[in-house]
Write a protein that holds these residues in place. Structure first.
Motif, PDB file in Angstrom:
ATOM      1  N   ASP A  59      46.349  19.686  53.686  1.00 38.34           N
ATOM      2  CA  ASP A  59      46.311  18.240  53.482  1.00 38.34           C
ATOM      3  C   ASP A  59      45.143  17.857  52.581  1.00 38.34           C
ATOM      4  N   PRO A  60      45.395  17.146  51.477  1.00 41.25           N
ATOM      5  CA  PRO A  60      44.309  16.792  50.540  1.00 41.25           C
ATOM      6  C   PRO A  60      43.182  15.997  51.184  1.00 41.25           C
ATOM      7  N   THR A  61      43.519  15.101  52.094  1.00 39.53           N
ATOM      8  CA  THR A  61      42.479  14.303  52.745  1.00 39.53           C
ATOM      9  C   THR A  61      41.585  15.177  53.615  1.00 39.53           C
ATOM     10  N   ALA A  62      42.204  16.089  54.359  1.00 38.14           N
ATOM     11  CA  ALA A  62      41.425  17.013  55.193  1.00 38.14           C
ATOM     12  C   ALA A  62      40.602  17.948  54.324  1.00 38.14           C
ATOM     13  N   LEU A  63      41.171  18.360  53.187  1.00 40.30           N
ATOM     14  CA  LEU A  63      40.439  19.225  52.272  1.00 40.30           C
ATOM     15  C   LEU A  63      39.215  18.506  51.726  1.00 40.30           C
ATOM     16  N   ALA A  64      39.392  17.251  51.334  1.00 39.71           N
ATOM     17  CA  ALA A  64      38.272  16.468  50.809  1.00 39.71           C
ATOM     18  C   ALA A  64      37.174  16.322  51.853  1.00 39.71           C
ATOM     19  N   ALA A  65      37.564  16.126  53.095  1.00 37.51           N
ATOM     20  CA  ALA A  65      36.568  15.994  54.164  1.00 37.51           C
ATOM     21  C   ALA A  65      35.808  17.299  54.362  1.00 37.51           C
ATOM     22  N   ALA A  66      36.520  18.425  54.303  1.00 36.42           N
ATOM     23  CA  ALA A  66      35.883  19.728  54.490  1.00 36.42           C
ATOM     24  C   ALA A  66      34.948  20.070  53.340  1.00 36.42           C
ATOM     25  N   LEU A  67      35.256  19.567  52.136  1.00 37.73           N
ATOM     26  CA  LEU A  67      34.470  19.908  50.949  1.00 37.73           C
ATOM     27  C   LEU A  67      33.486  18.817  50.542  1.00 37.73           C
ATOM     28  N   ALA A  68      33.348  17.802  51.359  1.00 36.67           N
ATOM     29  CA  ALA A  68      32.427  16.708  51.033  1.00 36.67           C
ATOM     30  C   ALA A  68      31.009  17.247  50.835  1.00 36.67           C
ATOM     31  N   GLY A  69      30.408  16.880  49.716  1.00 36.19           N
ATOM     32  CA  GLY A  69      29.048  17.306  49.425  1.00 36.19           C
ATOM     33  C   GLY A  69      28.933  18.660  48.772  1.00 36.19           C
ATOM     34  N   CYS A  70      30.045  19.345  48.562  1.00 38.99           N
ATOM     35  CA  CYS A  70      30.005  20.680  47.958  1.00 38.99           C
ATOM     36  C   CYS A  70      29.868  20.581  46.435  1.00 38.99           C
ATOM     37  N   ASP A  71      28.909  21.319  45.896  1.00 38.06           N
ATOM     38  CA  ASP A  71      28.744  21.420  44.446  1.00 38.06           C
ATOM     39  C   ASP A  71      29.697  22.457  43.869  1.00 38.06           C
ATOM     40  N   VAL A 125      43.617  15.774  43.735  1.00 40.26           N
ATOM     41  CA  VAL A 125      42.667  16.433  44.632  1.00 40.26           C
ATOM     42  C   VAL A 125      41.258  16.373  44.048  1.00 40.26           C
ATOM     43  N   LEU A 126      41.140  16.630  42.762  1.00 40.36           N
ATOM     44  CA  LEU A 126      39.820  16.586  42.124  1.00 40.36           C
ATOM     45  C   LEU A 126      39.195  15.204  42.227  1.00 40.36           C
ATOM     46  N   ASP A 127      40.009  14.163  42.204  1.00 41.74           N
ATOM     47  CA  ASP A 127      39.479  12.800  42.360  1.00 41.74           C
ATOM     48  C   ASP A 127      38.847  12.588  43.723  1.00 41.74           C
ATOM     49  N   LEU A 128      39.269  13.384  44.695  1.00 41.90           N
ATOM     50  CA  LEU A 128      38.720  13.262  46.049  1.00 41.90           C
ATOM     51  C   LEU A 128      37.444  14.075  46.231  1.00 41.90           C
ATOM     52  N   LEU A 129      37.003  14.773  45.170  1.00 45.37           N
ATOM     53  CA  LEU A 129      35.833  15.655  45.266  1.00 45.37           C
ATOM     54  C   LEU A 129      34.788  15.255  44.226  1.00 45.37           C
ATOM     55  N   PRO A 130      34.165  14.107  44.387  1.00 49.63           N
ATOM     56  CA  PRO A 130      33.214  13.620  43.370  1.00 49.63           C
ATOM     57  C   PRO A 130      31.963  14.470  43.215  1.00 49.63           C
ATOM     58  N   ASP A 131      31.633  15.276  44.229  1.00 49.72           N
ATOM     59  CA  ASP A 131      30.424  16.104  44.162  1.00 49.72           C
ATOM     60  C   ASP A 131      30.667  17.458  43.485  1.00 49.72           C
ATOM     61  N   LEU A 132      31.925  17.796  43.279  1.00 46.43           N
ATOM     62  CA  LEU A 132      32.247  19.123  42.745  1.00 46.43           C
ATOM     63  C   LEU A 132      31.796  19.264  41.293  1.00 46.43           C
ATOM     64  N   ARG A 133      31.099  20.371  40.999  1.00 45.94           N
ATOM     65  CA  ARG A 133      30.627  20.635  39.638  1.00 45.94           C
ATOM     66  C   ARG A 133      31.115  21.989  39.114  1.00 45.94           C
ATOM     67  N   LEU A 134      31.401  22.924  40.015  1.00 46.02           N
ATOM     68  CA  LEU A 134      31.864  24.242  39.608  1.00 46.02           C
ATOM     69  C   LEU A 134      33.000  24.676  40.526  1.00 46.02           C
ATOM     70  N   LEU A 135      34.106  25.089  39.910  1.00 48.63           N
ATOM     71  CA  LEU A 135      35.245  25.617  40.649  1.00 48.63           C
ATOM     72  C   LEU A 135      35.484  27.040  40.166  1.00 48.63           C
ATOM     73  N   VAL A 136      35.354  27.992  41.071  1.00 50.17           N
ATOM     74  CA  VAL A 136      35.558  29.401  40.744  1.00 50.17           C
ATOM     75  C   VAL A 136      36.879  29.848  41.349  1.00 50.17           C
ATOM     76  N   THR A 137      37.727  30.445  40.544  1.00 51.36           N
ATOM     77  CA  THR A 137      38.958  31.029  41.056  1.00 51.36           C
ATOM     78  C   THR A 137      38.918  32.537  40.888  1.00 51.36           C
ATOM     79  N   THR A 138      39.424  33.246  41.875  1.00 50.44           N
ATOM     80  CA  THR A 138      39.552  34.691  41.722  1.00 50.44           C
ATOM     81  C   THR A 138      40.717  34.955  40.777  1.00 50.44           C
TER      82      THR A 138
END
Length: 313
Positions: free
Chosen positions: A35-47, A62-75
């Motif tokens: 769930d995007p809302t639950a994901l945003a809550a779990a990732l709140a404050g994550c850089d 989803v990215l709009d729900l993560l204003p603190d995100l600066r780096l996304l690493v994918t395997t």
């Protein structure tokens, strides 16, 4: 710096890299958060977020729900579930990792052999007190049809040749000369499905390739032939595959990938006849995880130092 590592199903990410060396608050999430809302809550404050392959989509919404995100690493070096344009527009750097090429071909052959020799069924019956209930299919002298002769498909093809199989291949832009160099005969799609005893799918998923194995293709297959898919679930029309299995129009299927992952508990594939199912294990090996997570830490350290590496897009 606060870091979230997603979809760590096996609680294993921590042991494959020196996360402590980052000097950050690192949190590992073993449960999939759909769930995007639950994901945003779990990732709140994550850089920083580390995503395992395509388990969790990062769309523009989803990215709009993560204003603190600066780096996304994918395997891995590509991730169809990440909207790279949307990430760039929001100032999010996206980095990847290398991906060993042996793990998925090896699992492909585990599935081929398990379906051909009825390994799960015989294992279950032996444990229940039985003995010899099925008759297996020989591979030597049979035809292996490879849908998509890229890096993984070519490796699967070479193993097929080692089993003594006649190997044919098809993709939309397959060069017959290049196929011949790989020891494979390029054939039309219809011929591949009509003549192969084993069809194995190794195609890149895109808008154009969704359902590239459809009802008409399955209808061409022999009733003794079986289909293996270790690439991406949406490449195969799941409804048509279920119909073919229940009607006995194909001999069986070995599947590692699904339209929706994790596969819902009540999904009809779970009870489909003549199938061997694995939970997207193609890349889940010690060597692959060692590469994925060690390079994820390298990506984070390089980004924090102002010199990102393995930037995607």
């Amino acid at each position: 710096m606060r870091i979230a590592v997603l979809d760590d199903y096996q609680h294993a990410a921590h042991r494959f890299a020196d996360w402590d060396g980052l000097g950050a608050d690192v949190r590992f999430h073993a449960e999939h958060i759909a769930d995007p809302t639950a994901l945003a809550a779990a990732l709140a404050g994550c850089d920083v977020v580390v995503a395992m392959r395509e388990r969790t989509p990062f769309t523009a919404e989803v990215l709009d729900l993560l204003p603190d995100l600066r780096l996304l690493v994918t395997t891995g070096r590509a991730n169809a579930s990440i909207d790279l344009d949307a990430a760039r527009a929001r100032g999010v750097v996206v980095c990847g990792t290398d991906s060993p090429s042996s793990a998925t071909p090896e699992l492909t052959w585990a599935l081929i052999l398990a379906v051909a020799r009825h390994v799960p069924q015989e294992d279950a019956r032996l444990r229940a007190g039985g003995w010899q209930h099925t008759i297996g299919t020989d591979l030597a002298g049979r035809t292996l049809g490879v849908v998509g002769l890229g890096r993984i498909g070519a490796r699967v093809a070479r193993i097929g040749a080692a089993f003594g199989m006649d190997v044919v291949a098809w993709s939309a832009n397959l060069d017959p000369a290049a196929a011949a160099e790989a020891g494979v005969r390029a054939v039309p799609k219809e011929e591949l499905f009509a003549t192969s005893d084993v069809v194995t799918v190794h195609y890149k998923l895109s808008a154009r390739s969704v359902g590239i194995v459809g009802r008409d293709d399955l209808a061409l297959m022999r009733p003794t032939a079986f289909l293996v898919n270790t690439s991406r679930g949406p490449l195969v029309d799941t409804g048509a595959l279920l119909e073919a299995l229940h009607a006995g129009r194909i001999g069986g299927a070995g599947l590692d990938v699904y339209d929706v992952e994790p596969l819902p508990a009540g999904h009809p594939l779970r009870s489909a006849p003549r199938t061997v199912l694995t939970p997207h294990l193609g890349y889940v090996t010690e060597d692959t995880y060692a590469t994925f997570f060690a390079q994820a830490v390298e990506d984070i350290a390089a980004w924090a130092a102002g010199s990102p590496v393995r930037v995607l897009g």
